[in-house]
Design an enzyme around this catalytic site. Structure first.
Site, PDB file in Angstrom:
ATOM      1  N   GLU A  61      43.596  55.358 126.857  1.00  0.00           N
ATOM      2  CA  GLU A  61      42.338  55.455 126.482  1.00  0.00           C
ATOM      3  C   GLU A  61      41.473  54.473 127.184  1.00  0.00           C
ATOM      4  O   GLU A  61      42.192  53.389 127.264  1.00  0.00           O
ATOM      5  CB  GLU A  61      42.368  55.120 124.884  1.00  0.00           C
ATOM      6  CG  GLU A  61      42.966  56.200 123.991  1.00  0.00           C
ATOM      7  CD  GLU A  61      42.869  55.705 122.561  1.00  0.00           C
ATOM      8  OE1 GLU A  61      41.819  56.230 122.058  1.00  0.00           O
ATOM      9  OE2 GLU A  61      43.595  54.996 122.162  1.00  0.00           O
TER      10      GLU A  61
ATOM     11  N   HIS B  65      52.066  60.139 117.096  1.00  0.00           N
ATOM     12  CA  HIS B  65      51.797  61.122 118.010  1.00  0.00           C
ATOM     13  C   HIS B  65      52.634  61.312 119.295  1.00  0.00           C
ATOM     14  O   HIS B  65      52.961  62.327 119.612  1.00  0.00           O
ATOM     15  CB  HIS B  65      49.983  60.649 118.593  1.00  0.00           C
ATOM     16  CG  HIS B  65      49.250  60.292 117.417  1.00  0.00           C
ATOM     17  ND1 HIS B  65      48.933  61.098 116.427  1.00  0.00           N
ATOM     18  CD2 HIS B  65      48.236  59.316 117.605  1.00  0.00           C
ATOM     19  CE1 HIS B  65      48.035  60.617 115.811  1.00  0.00           C
ATOM     20  NE2 HIS B  65      47.428  59.599 116.418  1.00  0.00           N
TER      21      HIS B  65
ATOM     22  N   LYS C 131      45.015  50.828 125.300  1.00  0.00           N
ATOM     23  CA  LYS C 131      43.484  50.844 125.091  1.00  0.00           C
ATOM     24  C   LYS C 131      42.951  50.352 126.603  1.00  0.00           C
ATOM     25  O   LYS C 131      43.746  49.393 127.084  1.00  0.00           O
ATOM     26  CB  LYS C 131      43.181  50.030 124.034  1.00  0.00           C
ATOM     27  CG  LYS C 131      43.739  50.707 122.660  1.00  0.00           C
ATOM     28  CD  LYS C 131      42.564  51.559 121.920  1.00  0.00           C
ATOM     29  CE  LYS C 131      43.261  51.938 120.606  1.00  0.00           C
ATOM     30  NZ  LYS C 131      42.752  53.373 120.423  1.00  0.00           N
TER      31      LYS C 131
ATOM     32  N   LYS D 260      47.418  59.869 108.586  1.00  0.00           N
ATOM     33  CA  LYS D 260      48.398  58.699 108.943  1.00  0.00           C
ATOM     34  C   LYS D 260      47.416  57.149 108.948  1.00  0.00           C
ATOM     35  O   LYS D 260      46.289  57.352 108.889  1.00  0.00           O
ATOM     36  CB  LYS D 260      48.667  58.867 110.488  1.00  0.00           C
ATOM     37  CG  LYS D 260      47.747  58.666 111.567  1.00  0.00           C
ATOM     38  CD  LYS D 260      48.366  58.264 113.036  1.00  0.00           C
ATOM     39  CE  LYS D 260      48.034  56.852 113.476  1.00  0.00           C
ATOM     40  NZ  LYS D 260      46.799  56.715 114.295  1.00  0.00           N
TER      41      LYS D 260
ATOM     42  N   LYS E 220      46.099  69.759 118.207  1.00  0.00           N
ATOM     43  CA  LYS E 220      45.597  69.913 119.771  1.00  0.00           C
ATOM     44  C   LYS E 220      46.245  71.208 120.285  1.00  0.00           C
ATOM     45  O   LYS E 220      47.620  71.088 120.385  1.00  0.00           O
ATOM     46  CB  LYS E 220      45.804  68.413 120.612  1.00  0.00           C
ATOM     47  CG  LYS E 220      45.220  67.480 120.173  1.00  0.00           C
ATOM     48  CD  LYS E 220      45.047  66.190 121.090  1.00  0.00           C
ATOM     49  CE  LYS E 220      44.831  65.029 120.569  1.00  0.00           C
ATOM     50  NZ  LYS E 220      43.340  64.773 120.725  1.00  0.00           N
TER      51      LYS E 220
ATOM     52  N   ARG F  67      32.619  56.767  96.506  1.00  0.00           N
ATOM     53  CA  ARG F  67      32.140  55.634  95.538  1.00  0.00           C
ATOM     54  C   ARG F  67      30.440  55.535  95.880  1.00  0.00           C
ATOM     55  O   ARG F  67      29.948  55.237  94.895  1.00  0.00           O
ATOM     56  CB  ARG F  67      32.633  54.175  96.154  1.00  0.00           C
ATOM     57  CG  ARG F  67      34.251  54.008  95.321  1.00  0.00           C
ATOM     58  CD  ARG F  67      34.771  52.798  95.857  1.00  0.00           C
ATOM     59  NE  ARG F  67      36.148  52.582  95.627  1.00  0.00           N
ATOM     60  CZ  ARG F  67      36.654  51.684  94.942  1.00  0.00           C
ATOM     61  NH1 ARG F  67      36.125  50.631  94.420  1.00  0.00           N
ATOM     62  NH2 ARG F  67      37.959  51.924  94.731  1.00  0.00           N
TER      63      ARG F  67
ATOM     64  N   HIS G 101      46.983  64.382 113.988  1.00  0.00           N
ATOM     65  CA  HIS G 101      46.080  65.122 114.544  1.00  0.00           C
ATOM     66  C   HIS G 101      46.393  65.645 116.095  1.00  0.00           C
ATOM     67  O   HIS G 101      45.825  66.740 116.424  1.00  0.00           O
ATOM     68  CB  HIS G 101      44.504  64.575 114.432  1.00  0.00           C
ATOM     69  CG  HIS G 101      44.236  63.614 115.594  1.00  0.00           C
ATOM     70  ND1 HIS G 101      44.752  62.335 115.615  1.00  0.00           N
ATOM     71  CD2 HIS G 101      43.644  63.422 116.981  1.00  0.00           C
ATOM     72  CE1 HIS G 101      44.558  61.604 116.682  1.00  0.00           C
ATOM     73  NE2 HIS G 101      43.705  62.633 117.451  1.00  0.00           N
TER      74      HIS G 101
ATOM     75  N   ASP H 290      50.363  52.353 116.004  1.00  0.00           N
ATOM     76  CA  ASP H 290      49.215  53.400 116.001  1.00  0.00           C
ATOM     77  C   ASP H 290      49.258  54.771 116.905  1.00  0.00           C
ATOM     78  O   ASP H 290      48.764  55.674 116.459  1.00  0.00           O
ATOM     79  CB  ASP H 290      48.040  52.701 116.640  1.00  0.00           C
ATOM     80  CG  ASP H 290      46.652  53.086 116.573  1.00  0.00           C
ATOM     81  OD1 ASP H 290      46.160  53.574 115.359  1.00  0.00           O
ATOM     82  OD2 ASP H 290      45.735  53.401 117.380  1.00  0.00           O
TER      83      ASP H 290
HETATM   84  C1  BG6 Z   1      44.396  57.727 116.491  1.00  0.00           C
HETATM   85  C2  BG6 Z   1      44.375  56.114 116.753  1.00  0.00           C
HETATM   86  O1  BG6 Z   1      45.352  58.147 115.700  1.00  0.00           O
HETATM   87  O2  BG6 Z   1      44.428  58.405 117.711  1.00  0.00           O
HETATM   88  C3  BG6 Z   1      43.469  55.761 117.552  1.00  0.00           C
HETATM   89  O3  BG6 Z   1      44.619  55.566 115.511  1.00  0.00           O
HETATM   90  C4  BG6 Z   1      43.278  56.559 118.764  1.00  0.00           C
HETATM   91  O4  BG6 Z   1      43.577  54.364 117.849  1.00  0.00           O
HETATM   92  C5  BG6 Z   1      43.277  57.996 118.463  1.00  0.00           C
HETATM   93  O5  BG6 Z   1      42.113  56.142 119.585  1.00  0.00           O
HETATM   94  C6  BG6 Z   1      43.432  58.881 119.718  1.00  0.00           C
HETATM   95  O6  BG6 Z   1      43.140  60.028 119.548  1.00  0.00           O
HETATM   96  P1  BG6 Z   1      42.359  61.498 120.482  1.00  0.00           P
HETATM   97  O7  BG6 Z   1      42.344  62.557 119.719  1.00  0.00           O
HETATM   98  O8  BG6 Z   1      40.903  60.614 120.672  1.00  0.00           O
HETATM   99  O9  BG6 Z   1      43.203  61.317 121.835  1.00  0.00           O
END
Ligand code: BG6
Length: 510
Positions: free
Chosen positions: A223, A247, A347, A155, A189, A47, A185, A242
Site C-alpha cells: 500500500e 486477507h 504501508k 474483521k 474481490k 447513536r 473483504h 491487520d
Molecule cells: C483492511 C486493513 O482490512 O484492508 C487496512 O485494515 C488496509 O489497513 C485494507 O488498508 C486494504 O484493503 P484494500 O481493499 O484497499 O486493498
C-alpha cells in the site's frame, strides 16, 4: 443472477464511514442492476441522533461521491434513498432496542408478514457481543416461521487466538454458524475468486501446481498510503494482525487448497481450513529467521515530505508496531511439503498493488543458457489482484537472429480488455451473496481460529522479546533491506511490481 428473497437490512453503525463509503454505494449498485428485492428497506441504526429524513438528506449528499459517474441518475438515486430509514438508539442499552422492534413492525407493513432480516454490524468489534445479546433478548436471533435471520460482522475477529475463541463462543451462543457471515473483504474481490477459477477450470495449471514443479510462491500486498487517521487502531494491531492473519493467509489458502469435490460453501471452506491446519508452526528460531518486521520512517518521496509512522496521530513516539512484515511459511502436506510461501505487506511502499506469483522450477537441463543469471530464470504465473487486474505468464522465447539466445517475454490478460465488463466492488458481491444465503466467500469460525493458532506464537514471541529486530525503512521504499535475503536462492528476489501488470523489475511508478 439470482434476485434475493425479500428482507430488511439493518445496519448498526449506520452513521459511520463504512456505511457511506462502502455499504450504501454497494447496495445502490445492486439496485441499479435490479438485483435487490422489489420491496426493500435498509434500516440504519446508530447513536447519532437522526431520523429517516435527516439520514436520507445526509446520504443524498454523500452517496453521489462514492458511486460511479455513469450511475448518477437522479430518479434512481431518489427512489433508492427513499428505501433508507434510520433510528437512533444506544446500542449498549438493551431496553433501547424496543425502538428497533417498533420500527421493524412498521417496516414489515400492513401485511404484518414475518420478514427475513440481515443484521450488519458496522460497529467497533467491542460492540459485537452487546448487540448480539440484545438481539437475542428480543428474539431477533433465530429463524422464525420460514423467515431467516443472518448476521454480518467485519474483521478483526479477535485480537489473538483466545479472544477469537471467546468471540466465536459468544456469537454461537445466540446464532448458528450458518447464520453468521464473517466478512474478509479480500474474498469479495473478483480476482481473488479467480484464483479458484484459474486453477480448477483449466487443465493446464493443476498438473504443475505442486512441490514437483513449483519452486516457491510469493504473495505481496503493498500500500502506498500510511496509517492515515487510524493510528490508534493500528498501534494495537500492526501489519501481521491487520493484513496477514486474515486477507493474505486466505489468499495463500486459495492458492494451496485441494480441489473441492463440489462447488458449495462447505466443500470449499473445508478445503481452505485444511490449508490453515497444515501451516507449519513456527518455533522461536523460525520466527527470528523467517520473519522480517519493519516500520516506515520519514522521508522525501517524489518531492513530498512524508511522515514517519511514529509521527502519525495516535502513534507512540517509541512505537514498535510493525507497518511492514515479510514472512516465509511452509505448508506441511503432500502437495506443498518443502515449498516456501513468501508473504509480505506494508504501508507506505512505493505503490498500491496486490498479487500472487507462482514461481515454477527451472528446466532440469539448461540447453540454451549461457550465463549464470539466465540459468536461474524461472517461469512465473502472476495473478494480479489489484490494480490492473489480470494474469501474466512469463516464459523464455528465442531472440530472432543467429544462435539461441533466450529472452523472457510476457503473455498477459487484463480484465480491462473485456471492454464494458466492470470488476465489481467486493462489498457488492458479498452483500448479494449473504442475501442469497451463500457463505462461500465468508470466513468460517473454525478457519478464523486456525489462522490465529498459526499467528499467535509470533505475537507472543514479539511481545515477550521487546528487543526483537524492527527495521526502519524510508516511507516510499520497498521495505527493509533484510527482506531481500529472506528469499532463498542465488539471484532470487521479490518481484517489484508496478501499477501496470506487465512492468516490473524497475521502480517505474512516476
Ligand atoms: C483492511 C486493513 O482490512 O484492508 C487496512 O485494515 C488496509 O489497513 C485494507 O488498508 C486494504 O484493503 P484494500 O481493499 O484497499 O486493498
Amino acid at each position: 443472477m439470482i434476485k434475493p428473497a425479500e428482507h430488511i437490512l439493518v445496519i448498526f453503525g449506520a452513521s459511520g464511514d463504512l456505511t457511506k463509503r462502502k455499504l450504501l454505494p454497494a447496495l445502490f449498485e445492486l439496485y441499479y442492476q435490479k438485483l435487490l428485492p422489489d420491496t426493500y428497506s435498509v434500516l440504519g441504526v446508530g447513536r447519532t441522533t437522526l431520523d429517516d429524513s435527516s439520514f436520507r438528506e445526509r446520504m443524498h449528499e454523500e452517496l453521489p461521491q462514492h458511486i460511479a459517474k455513469e450511475q448518477h441518475n437522479r430518479n434512481l438515486l431518489k427512489s433508492f434513498i427513499h428505501k433508507l430509514h434510520y433510528i437512533s438508539l444506544n446500542t449498549s442499552v438493551v431496553k433501547d432496542y424496543q425502538k428497533l422492534i417498533d420500527k421493524l413492525i412498521i417496516l414489515c407493513g400492513d401485511s404484518n408478514q414475518t420478514k427475513n432480516y440481515i443484521f450488519y454490524l458496522a460497529t467497533p468489534p467491542s460492540l459485537y457481543t452487546t448487540i448480539t445479546e440484545a438481539l437475542a433478548y428480543y428474539g431477533l436471533n433465530s429463524n422464525r416461521n420460514n423467515a431467516w435471520t443472518r448476521i454480518i460482522i467485519e474483521k478483526p475477529f479477535g485480537y489473538d487466538l483466545k479472544s477469537a475463541k471467546e468471540l466465536n463462543g459468544k456469537l454461537l451462543r445466540y446464532f448458528n454458524e450458518d447464520q453468521i457471515y464473517r466478512i474478509d473483504h479480500f474474498l469479495g474481490k473478483e480476482t481473488v475468486q479467480n484464483v479458484m477459477v484459474t486453477r480448477f477450470s483449466n487443465g493446464i495449471f493443476e498438473p504443475l501446481w505442486n512441490r514437483n514443479y513449483v519452486h516457491h510462491v510469493e504473495i505481496t500486498s503493498a500500500e502506498s498510503i500510511g496509517v492515515e487517521n487510524r493510528g490508534g487502531y493500528y498501534e494495537r494491531s500492526g501489519a501481521l494482525r491487520d493484513m496477514v492473519q486474515n486477507h493474505l493467509l486466505q489468499i495463500a489458502a486459495l492458492i494451496a487448497m485441494e480441489p473441492p469435490s463440489v462447488n458449495n460453501p462447505t466443500a470449499i471452506r473445508n478445503e481452505t481450513l485444511k490449508v490453515f491446519q497444515s501451516f507449519k508452526p513456527l518455533n522461536r528460531s523460525d520466527i527470528e529467521d523467517q520473519i522480517i518486521r519493519g516500520q516506515y520512517t520519514s522521508s522525501t518521496f517524489r518531492g513530498n515530505k512524508m511522515k514517519g509512522y511514529r509521527d502519525e496521530k495516535g502513534v507512540g513516539l517509541e512505537s514498535r508496531t510493525e507497518t511492514y512484515v515479510a514472512i516465509k511459511i511452509y505448508i506441511d502436506n503432500w502437495r506443498w511439503g518443502g515449498v516456501p510461501f513468501y508473504i509480505r505487506t506494508g504501508k507506505r511502499l512505493p505503490t498500491r498493488v496486490t498479487e500472487a506469483v507462482i514461481h515454477f522450477k527451472p528446466t532440469p537441463h539448461k540447453l540454451f543458457c549461457f550465463d549464470e543469471m539466465q540459468m536461474n530464470r524461472d517461469n512465473q504465473l502472476i495473478i494480479r489482484i489489484q490494480p490492473d487486474e489480470g494474469l501474466l505468464l512469463k516464459f523464455g522465447m528465442k531472440v530472432p537472429g543467429t544462435g539461441f539466445r533466450v529472452q523472457e517475454v510476457n503473455m498477459d490478460f487484463h480484465y480491462s480488455d473485456l471492454g464494458d465488463v466492470k470488476v465489481p466492488e467486493a462489498y457488492q458481491r458479498l452483500l448479494l451473496d449473504c442475501m442469497n444465503g451463500d457463505a462461500t466467500l465468508f470466513t468460517r469460525g473454525d478457519a478464523v481460529e486456525e489462522a490465529w493458532r498459526f499467528i499467535d506464537p509470533i505475537l507472543e514471541y514479539w511481545k515477550s522479546n521487546s528487543k526483537n529486530i524492527l527495521h526502519g525503512y524510508p516511507a516510499g521504499t520497498w521495505g527493509p533491506k533484510a527482506a531481500e535475503e529472506l528469499i532463498e536462492g542465488k539471484y532470487l528476489t521479490w518481484r517489484y511490481p508496478c501499477k501496470n501488470l506487465t512492468n516490473d523489475g524497475i521502480f517505474c511508478e512516476l
